[in-house]
Design a protein around this motif. Structure first.
Motif, PDB file in Angstrom:
ATOM      1  N   HIS A   1       0.840  -1.185   0.000  1.00  8.92           N
ATOM      2  CA  HIS A   1       0.000   0.000   0.000  1.00  8.92           C
ATOM      3  C   HIS A   1       0.884   1.248   0.000  1.00  8.92           C
ATOM      4  O   HIS A   1       2.064   1.186   0.389  1.00  8.92           O
ATOM      5  CB  HIS A   1      -0.911   0.007   1.231  1.00  8.92           C
ATOM      6  CG  HIS A   1      -1.933  -1.090   1.221  1.00  8.92           C
ATOM      7  ND1 HIS A   1      -3.067  -1.032   0.434  1.00  8.92           N
ATOM      8  CD2 HIS A   1      -1.989  -2.273   1.891  1.00  8.92           C
ATOM      9  CE1 HIS A   1      -3.779  -2.135   0.624  1.00  8.92           C
ATOM     10  NE2 HIS A   1      -3.151  -2.903   1.498  1.00  8.92           N
TER      11      HIS A   1
ATOM     12  N   ASN B   1       0.315  -0.284  -4.415  1.00  8.19           N
ATOM     13  CA  ASN B   1      -1.118  -0.357  -4.666  1.00  8.19           C
ATOM     14  C   ASN B   1      -1.786   0.897  -4.103  1.00  8.19           C
ATOM     15  O   ASN B   1      -1.553   1.260  -2.955  1.00  8.19           O
ATOM     16  CB  ASN B   1      -1.653  -1.628  -3.984  1.00  8.19           C
ATOM     17  CG  ASN B   1      -3.136  -1.824  -4.196  1.00  8.19           C
ATOM     18  OD1 ASN B   1      -3.814  -0.990  -4.790  1.00  8.19           O
ATOM     19  ND2 ASN B   1      -3.645  -2.937  -3.709  1.00  8.19           N
TER      20      ASN B   1
ATOM     21  N   MET C   1      -5.102   1.359   2.755  1.00  2.90           N
ATOM     22  CA  MET C   1      -4.830   0.214   3.605  1.00  2.90           C
ATOM     23  C   MET C   1      -6.005  -0.032   4.558  1.00  2.90           C
ATOM     24  O   MET C   1      -6.450   0.897   5.224  1.00  2.90           O
ATOM     25  CB  MET C   1      -3.548   0.453   4.417  1.00  2.90           C
ATOM     26  CG  MET C   1      -3.182  -0.712   5.314  1.00  2.90           C
ATOM     27  SD  MET C   1      -1.769  -0.342   6.392  1.00  2.90           S
ATOM     28  CE  MET C   1      -0.445  -0.425   5.220  1.00  2.90           C
TER      29      MET C   1
END
Length: 479
Positions: free
Chosen positions: A386, A409, A413
């Motif tokens: 994340h 990504n 989170m």
């Protein structure tokens, strides 16, 4: 484009709002009517309401424009130094689109070695902090600017840019986007642009790779290393020598490396010479410094050295001046006469300086995507993190613990994972303490072994002394 500038529409909206909040003109006097006039109290209330309307902008202004209310998260390099210099921030205002640009909702971003060097101030293609890093990403087109014909809202694309892609939305030139093939994940798409274009252009544009040739790939378990190995496999009977730590040898061998070499315990030059006494046809050098000298000397006649980095400069979280100075001191240079006499060539490659060569980049990308569709190349994803975990992601790559691509990504989170983070940190600290205890124990055991060895060495000496004393006894008796 980093998306840090406020949208141009904001100023215009502010002007429009001011115009809307001007008090209305006084109504023209009308001829008296036959109905009775309103009571004085009602008239006063009506006057107060009119005054309130004229003086209260909120009464006449519209809702806050969507562009002003728009927020998105972005990673920002706040200064040069360690992992903590890259911080997650919330930005306001939708990035303004220029002609020829598209707005991409970012799903995944690629982490590259150049990003690590940029954090230490060693990469000149990134503007000075504060700035959003990130050279590649994948996502979905959310809006299209003027003069854009080949992209539409909803297109899944991968993006290549100098910087500014480690954020949830990014405005980029449409020519820097490439359609994601069917079946390719966003993570795979974010792993392709930098690594595969770099490997492809070095091997085929500079290297002119042909059947039965040999290639030395340094950092064979990294993003470029794996891409280069896969691309070598598309040419018949190419022998690939790849350097990597021993724990990664099985993986890179399965990926196409013919001769894996543990550079930490062996001299890779000697290992190459044992197998190929004449040397290499092509060497890809991301190391710099003294390793570039070694690479040049390892070339066969008509061999090609392609240097594309200076990772030897990177030693530790922060800039290591000694490592930088050492690298520059050992910088490779050669006289053209030596090149002529040696029948060798030296090339330099830097994708960051090809950002204006759209046609060249597009040709390479189209070929790579065709190879992907044929199943001949496929990015290997090491791990996905994340945005909140960018420090851990950078640490993993800098400590050379990855095999393949490290991906960021953009999904927030989950709260559960956030709660687990402190526990993970505690575990890391505990592991460090345990490792230290083990190291201390090993040192103590080593010292004990040394003492035992010393004792064993002293035993024969004591025996010799005893023997000498025994021999001296008769002499004393005689006296």
């Amino acid at each position: 484009m980093s998306g840090e500038d406020a949208p141009a529409e904001q100023q215009q909206n502010a002007v429009d709002q001011k115009q809307e909040t001007k008090p209305a003109e006084e109504p023209k006097a009308e001829p008296p009517k036959t109905e009775p006039a309103p009571p004085a109290a009602d008239a006063a209330a009506a006057a107060d309401a009119a005054d309130a309307t004229a003086t209260d902008p909120a009464a006449t202004t519209e809702k806050v424009p969507e562009e002003d209310a728009f927020t998105y998260r972005a990673l920002v390099l706040t200064g040069y130094g360690g992992y903590d210099k890259v911080k997650l921030q919330v930005k306001k205002g939708k990035p303004a689109l220029k002609a020829g640009e598209v707005l991409v909702r970012v799903k995944a971003c690629g982490l590259n070695f150049a990003d690590l060097m940029a954090r230490q101030g060693l990469y000149d293609r990134l503007p000075s902090p504060p700035v959003t890093p990130g050279m590649e990403c994948s996502g979905v087109v959310e809006a299209v600017g003027e003069d854009v014909a080949e992209r539409k809202v909803g297109d899944k694309v991968m993006v290549l840019s100098r910087f500014g892609l480690w954020q949830e939305v990014a405005a980029v030139p449409a020519t820097h986007t490439f359609l994601i093939p069917e079946g390719m994940s966003f993570e795979e798409a974010a792993a392709i642009p930098v690594n595969y274009i770099t490997a492809y252009m070095m091997l085929f544009d500079f290297g002119n790779l042909r059947p039965n040739q040999s290639v030395l790939v340094h950092a064979a378990a990294g993003g470029v290393g794996i891409a280069a190995t896969q691309l070598c496999s598309t040419v018949k009977d190419v022998t690939v020598f790849g350097t990597a730590s021993a724990s990664k040898h099985e993986t890179i061998s399965q990926g196409g490396v013919t001769h894996p070499i543990d550079y930490r315990t062996k001299d890779y030059v000697e290992e190459v010479r044992k197998i190929s006494p004449k040397g290499m046809d092509i060497i890809l050098d991301p190391l710099g410094g003294s390793d570039t000298h070694k690479a040049y000397n390892l070339l066969k006649p008509m061999g090609k050295l392609i240097t594309y980095g200076a990772s030897n400069m990177l030693a530790g979280q922060k800039k290591n001046l000694l490592a930088v100075a050492k690298n520059w001191y050992h910088q490779f240079s050669i006289h053209t006469l030596s090149l002529i006499q040696g029948n060798k060539s030296v090339c330099g490659f830097h994708l960051g300086y090809l950002d204006g060569e759209t046609e060249l980049i597009t040709q390479a990308m189209n070929t790579i995507l065709d190879l992907y569709k044929q199943g001949k190349v496929k990015p290997r994803i090491d791990s996905t993190w994340h945005l909140e975990q960018v420090g851990d992601a950078m640490r993993k790559m800098q400590e050379r613990n990855n095999i393949g691509k490290v991906i960021l990504n953009t999904e927030p989170m989950p709260e559960e994972e956030k709660k687990e983070e402190p526990k993970k940190e505690d575990k890391k600290e505990d592991k460090k303490k345990d490792d230290k205890k083990k190291d201390d124990k090993k040192k103590d055991d080593g010292k004990k072994e040394e003492k035992k060895d010393d004792k064993k060495k002293e035993e024969p000496k004591k025996e010799e002394k005893k023997e000498e004393e025994k021999k001296e006894e008769p002499n004393k008796e005689e006296k």
